[in-house]
Design a protein around this motif. Structure first.
Motif, PDB file in Angstrom:
ATOM      1  N   GLY A 319     -12.358 -67.852 -34.633  1.00  0.00           N
ATOM      2  CA  GLY A 319     -11.754 -66.603 -34.442  1.00  0.00           C
ATOM      3  C   GLY A 319     -11.959 -65.215 -35.397  1.00  0.00           C
ATOM      4  O   GLY A 319     -12.223 -64.244 -34.751  1.00  0.00           O
ATOM      5  N   ALA A 320     -11.786 -65.670 -36.556  1.00  0.00           N
ATOM      6  CA  ALA A 320     -12.030 -64.406 -37.600  1.00  0.00           C
ATOM      7  C   ALA A 320     -13.388 -64.208 -37.497  1.00  0.00           C
ATOM      8  O   ALA A 320     -13.663 -62.709 -37.568  1.00  0.00           O
ATOM      9  N   GLU A 321     -14.275 -64.842 -37.670  1.00  0.00           N
ATOM     10  CA  GLU A 321     -15.968 -64.878 -37.772  1.00  0.00           C
ATOM     11  C   GLU A 321     -16.060 -64.094 -36.730  1.00  0.00           C
ATOM     12  O   GLU A 321     -16.998 -63.217 -36.696  1.00  0.00           O
ATOM     13  N   ARG A 322     -15.491 -64.468 -35.252  1.00  0.00           N
ATOM     14  CA  ARG A 322     -16.202 -63.602 -34.184  1.00  0.00           C
ATOM     15  C   ARG A 322     -15.533 -62.103 -34.152  1.00  0.00           C
ATOM     16  O   ARG A 322     -16.080 -61.298 -33.535  1.00  0.00           O
ATOM     17  N   PHE A 323     -14.197 -62.261 -34.676  1.00  0.00           N
ATOM     18  CA  PHE A 323     -13.670 -60.889 -34.755  1.00  0.00           C
ATOM     19  C   PHE A 323     -14.348 -60.040 -35.449  1.00  0.00           C
ATOM     20  O   PHE A 323     -14.759 -58.892 -34.938  1.00  0.00           O
ATOM     21  N   PHE A 324     -14.835 -60.328 -36.505  1.00  0.00           N
ATOM     22  CA  PHE A 324     -15.688 -59.453 -37.429  1.00  0.00           C
ATOM     23  C   PHE A 324     -17.097 -59.190 -36.782  1.00  0.00           C
ATOM     24  O   PHE A 324     -17.615 -58.037 -36.861  1.00  0.00           O
ATOM     25  N   PRO A 335     -11.471 -53.644 -40.134  1.00  0.00           N
ATOM     26  CA  PRO A 335     -10.272 -54.154 -40.540  1.00  0.00           C
ATOM     27  C   PRO A 335      -9.930 -53.983 -41.832  1.00  0.00           C
ATOM     28  O   PRO A 335     -10.702 -53.678 -42.567  1.00  0.00           O
ATOM     29  N   ASP A 336      -8.624 -53.805 -42.188  1.00  0.00           N
ATOM     30  CA  ASP A 336      -8.119 -53.460 -43.368  1.00  0.00           C
ATOM     31  C   ASP A 336      -7.762 -54.590 -44.238  1.00  0.00           C
ATOM     32  O   ASP A 336      -7.773 -54.418 -45.530  1.00  0.00           O
ATOM     33  N   ALA A 337      -7.300 -55.495 -43.501  1.00  0.00           N
ATOM     34  CA  ALA A 337      -6.781 -56.834 -44.400  1.00  0.00           C
ATOM     35  C   ALA A 337      -6.656 -57.951 -43.258  1.00  0.00           C
ATOM     36  O   ALA A 337      -6.630 -57.546 -42.124  1.00  0.00           O
ATOM     37  N   ALA A 338      -6.644 -59.076 -43.838  1.00  0.00           N
ATOM     38  CA  ALA A 338      -6.760 -60.305 -43.032  1.00  0.00           C
ATOM     39  C   ALA A 338      -5.522 -61.306 -43.625  1.00  0.00           C
ATOM     40  O   ALA A 338      -5.261 -61.447 -44.860  1.00  0.00           O
ATOM     41  N   LEU A 390     -15.990 -63.467 -47.346  1.00  0.00           N
ATOM     42  CA  LEU A 390     -17.440 -63.100 -46.968  1.00  0.00           C
ATOM     43  C   LEU A 390     -17.434 -61.695 -46.490  1.00  0.00           C
ATOM     44  O   LEU A 390     -18.684 -61.176 -46.590  1.00  0.00           O
ATOM     45  N   HIS A 391     -16.730 -61.454 -45.659  1.00  0.00           N
ATOM     46  CA  HIS A 391     -16.833 -60.031 -44.952  1.00  0.00           C
ATOM     47  C   HIS A 391     -16.074 -58.746 -45.691  1.00  0.00           C
ATOM     48  O   HIS A 391     -16.016 -57.903 -45.054  1.00  0.00           O
ATOM     49  N   ARG A 453     -14.448 -52.694 -48.214  1.00  0.00           N
ATOM     50  CA  ARG A 453     -15.496 -53.360 -48.333  1.00  0.00           C
ATOM     51  C   ARG A 453     -16.219 -54.144 -47.145  1.00  0.00           C
ATOM     52  O   ARG A 453     -16.901 -54.879 -47.351  1.00  0.00           O
ATOM     53  N   PHE A 454     -15.763 -53.952 -45.974  1.00  0.00           N
ATOM     54  CA  PHE A 454     -15.800 -54.685 -44.951  1.00  0.00           C
ATOM     55  C   PHE A 454     -17.441 -54.745 -44.512  1.00  0.00           C
ATOM     56  O   PHE A 454     -18.101 -53.404 -44.427  1.00  0.00           O
ATOM     57  N   GLU A 455     -17.999 -55.698 -44.213  1.00  0.00           N
ATOM     58  CA  GLU A 455     -19.621 -56.050 -43.955  1.00  0.00           C
ATOM     59  C   GLU A 455     -19.588 -56.877 -42.746  1.00  0.00           C
ATOM     60  O   GLU A 455     -18.880 -57.976 -42.951  1.00  0.00           O
ATOM     61  N   MET A 456     -20.494 -56.884 -42.082  1.00  0.00           N
ATOM     62  CA  MET A 456     -20.868 -57.749 -41.063  1.00  0.00           C
ATOM     63  C   MET A 456     -21.328 -59.081 -41.835  1.00  0.00           C
ATOM     64  O   MET A 456     -22.489 -58.707 -43.019  1.00  0.00           O
ATOM     65  N   LEU A 457     -21.433 -60.276 -41.449  1.00  0.00           N
ATOM     66  CA  LEU A 457     -22.259 -61.442 -41.933  1.00  0.00           C
ATOM     67  C   LEU A 457     -23.554 -61.343 -41.897  1.00  0.00           C
ATOM     68  O   LEU A 457     -24.574 -61.780 -42.624  1.00  0.00           O
ATOM     69  N   TYR A 458     -24.245 -60.627 -40.856  1.00  0.00           N
ATOM     70  CA  TYR A 458     -25.694 -60.734 -40.597  1.00  0.00           C
ATOM     71  C   TYR A 458     -25.983 -59.493 -39.744  1.00  0.00           C
ATOM     72  O   TYR A 458     -25.057 -59.010 -39.038  1.00  0.00           O
ATOM     73  N   PRO A 459     -27.180 -58.758 -40.007  1.00  0.00           N
ATOM     74  CA  PRO A 459     -27.723 -57.890 -39.157  1.00  0.00           C
ATOM     75  C   PRO A 459     -28.200 -58.011 -37.777  1.00  0.00           C
ATOM     76  O   PRO A 459     -28.725 -59.125 -37.688  1.00  0.00           O
TER      77      PRO A 459
END
Length: 576
Positions: A319-324, A335-338, A390-391, A453-459
């Motif tokens: 769920g969180a990975e797909r959210f990101f 997001p600001d925090a998890a 990771l995100h 410092r939010f970032e996607m896992l892959y472009p």
């Protein structure tokens, strides 16, 4: 906290969730709308305590400073669940106890699980969404609208085949099945069109649960009616012999589907036990789809409070990975925090030394004080904290406390969380409502103030196979990915057709970080098999099938439906 070493659930000391829900001091929905900052007269009432919110409010309030955006996920869940929804509700209530305003955004519960094993699915104890009967039974009909729109397209596809098949669909490659919001294993694989030529063309097909419909995923990811209409038009219903994907637009059904979903596109407004605003909208399946509530609900919630809390279905690896990587990629919001929900009983299961079965009491071995089992199972907690970090998102671990827990077991979770660089708080929101999550709210306020410092896992431009490999190795802990010849051909085909930029949704078991539900903890040295890749062009992602994934649940030996009834006063009974 004092422990109660017993298999008796906490609700036995307080009453069932339904009994507690009926003690709520419900406010008129117009008052809840005011707390969300909506102008008077904006809400469209559906009774006294539920309302629809027009999408125009998003544009009308675009100049307001957005709220802090908090996503709630969990360790890999056991069949019992770890309490993500309850914690999401409790945290939103907890913010009010520390002088902040908050809104919570959740998916709408499916009636399939409600009448199956799960029962009510909108929190528990003194941290739940009310009225409980409304949210678990029909609400404002959004799921039924998705069912009808989906099945209209199925009927139009069969009608297209019957009347000459101008698009040249290969009858053996029609991918659009039917859906319904009830668990029914007898409909998983069926044959339609029997009984003569007047009844259409016989072909094999089947039913999925409505939450697994691509239409539901489209509803949850669209950011406007116009976007909804475009996405519906892009849905691929099947393929021609030469590999062309035939769309709902070509079948001539996308416009009618949008008409059927016009009202369903408006988020539903409800309230918690403590009158905190709740946005209920969308209910995409957590295995096949992205498992998050809608983009438009989050857009509205971000403009109405200091904090918006939203839940991402299943564990942080799903769920969180797909959210990101799917939802935030589509919405542009960050997001600001998890918050990561963990339970003693869940980590004991991840030690591999205990077995639990949904609907059955916990084994006695899990109810004795055993911090060593928690420490072994904490490998899963470590991995899921890593998956969030990771995100680039600050992490707060929420220990969802149960009466059968012991302080020594909580101490293990606390030590592991701090070792991993996460904040951690023990919560009693089921028993104590928002007051039981006030410390958690304090910790989230601190975490959300850290620089983003939010970032996607892959472009998006990364090749599809590399995206799947990235998820398998970096998130699930796999050694490598094994693509079947069919899956590799499909990846090549989708890339050639211009879909290579889409994100990936891995359809795997939610009961393990791996693709094997029997592997607990944080397994290593395993290889992830990808047997098939399918396209959800309307939703805007591809999903890789890993293992046996059921899209139509069945009913158990003692379904919840068997205990539900209406008493002589017209009240619902048995909805726990």
């Amino acid at each position: 906290m004092a422990s109660i070493p017993s298999a008796t659930p906490l609700t036995a000391f307080m009453g069932s969730d339904l009994e507690i829900a009926r003690q709520a001091n419900l406010k008129p929905i117009a008052e809840i709308a005011d707390r969300l900052g909506l102008p008077p007269g904006t809400i469209e009432p559906h009774g006294h305590h539920v309302g629809k919110i027009p999408l125009e409010v998003i544009e009308d309030r675009a100049i307001r400073k957005p709220a802090r955006y908090i996503v709630v996920s969990a360790i890999t869940p056991t069949p019992l669940g770890e309490g993500k929804t309850t914690t999401s509700v409790g945290l939103a209530q907890g913010f009010h106890h520390v002088g902040k305003t908050a809104t919570v955004a959740l998916r709408q519960p499916s009636m399939g699980p409600t009448f199956g094993i799960k029962g009510g699915a909108a929190g528990g104890g003194w941290s739940q969404v009310v009225p409980m009967e409304r949210i678990n039974l029909h609400l404002t009909g959004d799921i039924h609208a998705v069912t009808a729109a989906h099945n209209l397209l199925a009927a139009m596809v069969d009608n297209h085949l019957y009347h000459g098949n101008a698009c040249g669909l290969d009858i053996n490659q029609v991918a659009w099945r039917r859906v319904m919001d009830i668990n029914d294993r007898g409909l998983r694989q069926i044959v339609t069109g029997l009984g003569g030529k007047a009844n259409g063309l016989p072909r094999e097909t089947g039913f999925d649960i409505t939450a697994a419909s691509e239409v539901m995923a489209v509803l949850a990811l669209a950011d406007s009616l116009e976007d909804l209409r475009r996405r519906l038009g892009r849905i691929v219903v099947g393929w021609t012999p030469d590999g062309h994907g035939v769309t709902a637009e070509e079948i001539g059904c996308a416009g009618a589907m949008a008409v059927m979903l016009k009202e369903a596109m408006k988020p539903n407004l409800m309230q918690t036990m403590e009158n905190t605003p709740v946005l209920i909208h969308g209910g995409p399946f957590g295995n096949i789809a992205h498992g998050n509530s809608s983009v438009v609900a989050d857009q509205i919630g971000l403009l109405g409070s200091d904090y918006l809390v939203t839940e991402a279905g299943f564990g942080a690896d799903m769920g969180a990975e797909r959210f990101f990587n799917i939802k935030c990629r589509a919405s542009g919001m960050q997001p600001d925090a998890a918050v990561l929900v963990a339970t003693v009983r869940g980590l004991k299961v991840h030690s591999g030394r205990h077995r639990v079965v949904a609907g059955k009491p916990l084994p006695d071995s899990m109810l004795t004080e055993n911090p060593d089992d928690v420490a072994v199972g904490a490998a899963n907690l470590r991995r899921q904290i890593e998956n969030l970090r990771l995100h680039g998102v600050p992490v707060v671990v929420a220990i969802n406390a149960f009466p059968s827990d012991y302080p020594s077991e909580h101490d293990v979770i606390t030590a592991v969380a701090r070792e991993m660089g996460a904040r951690v708080e023990t919560c009693t929101h089921v028993r104590d409502g928002g007051a039981g999550a006030a410390a958690l709210a304090h910790a989230v306020v601190e975490a959300a103030e850290e620089p983003s410092r939010f970032e996607m896992l892959y472009p998006g431009e990364m090749p599809l196979s590399e995206k799947i490999d990235t998820l398998a190795q970096r998130v699930y802990g796999a050694e490598a990915v094994d693509f079947s010849p069919a899956a590799q051909r499909q990846l090549d085909q989708f890339t050639a057709q211009g879909f290579g930029h889409l994100p990936i949704c891995v359809a795997k078991t939610h009961l393990s970080l791996s693709s094997d539900p029997s592997l607990t903890g944080a397994p290593t040295g395993w290889r992830m098999p990808v047997r098939e890749v399918r396209l959800s062009a309307g939703a805007g992602f591809l999903y890789a099938l890993c293992g046996d994934i059921r899209t139509m649940p069945g009913l158990g030996a003692s379904p919840a439906a068997a205990r539900m009834d209406i008493n002589e006063m017209g009240e619902i009974e048995g909805l726990f």
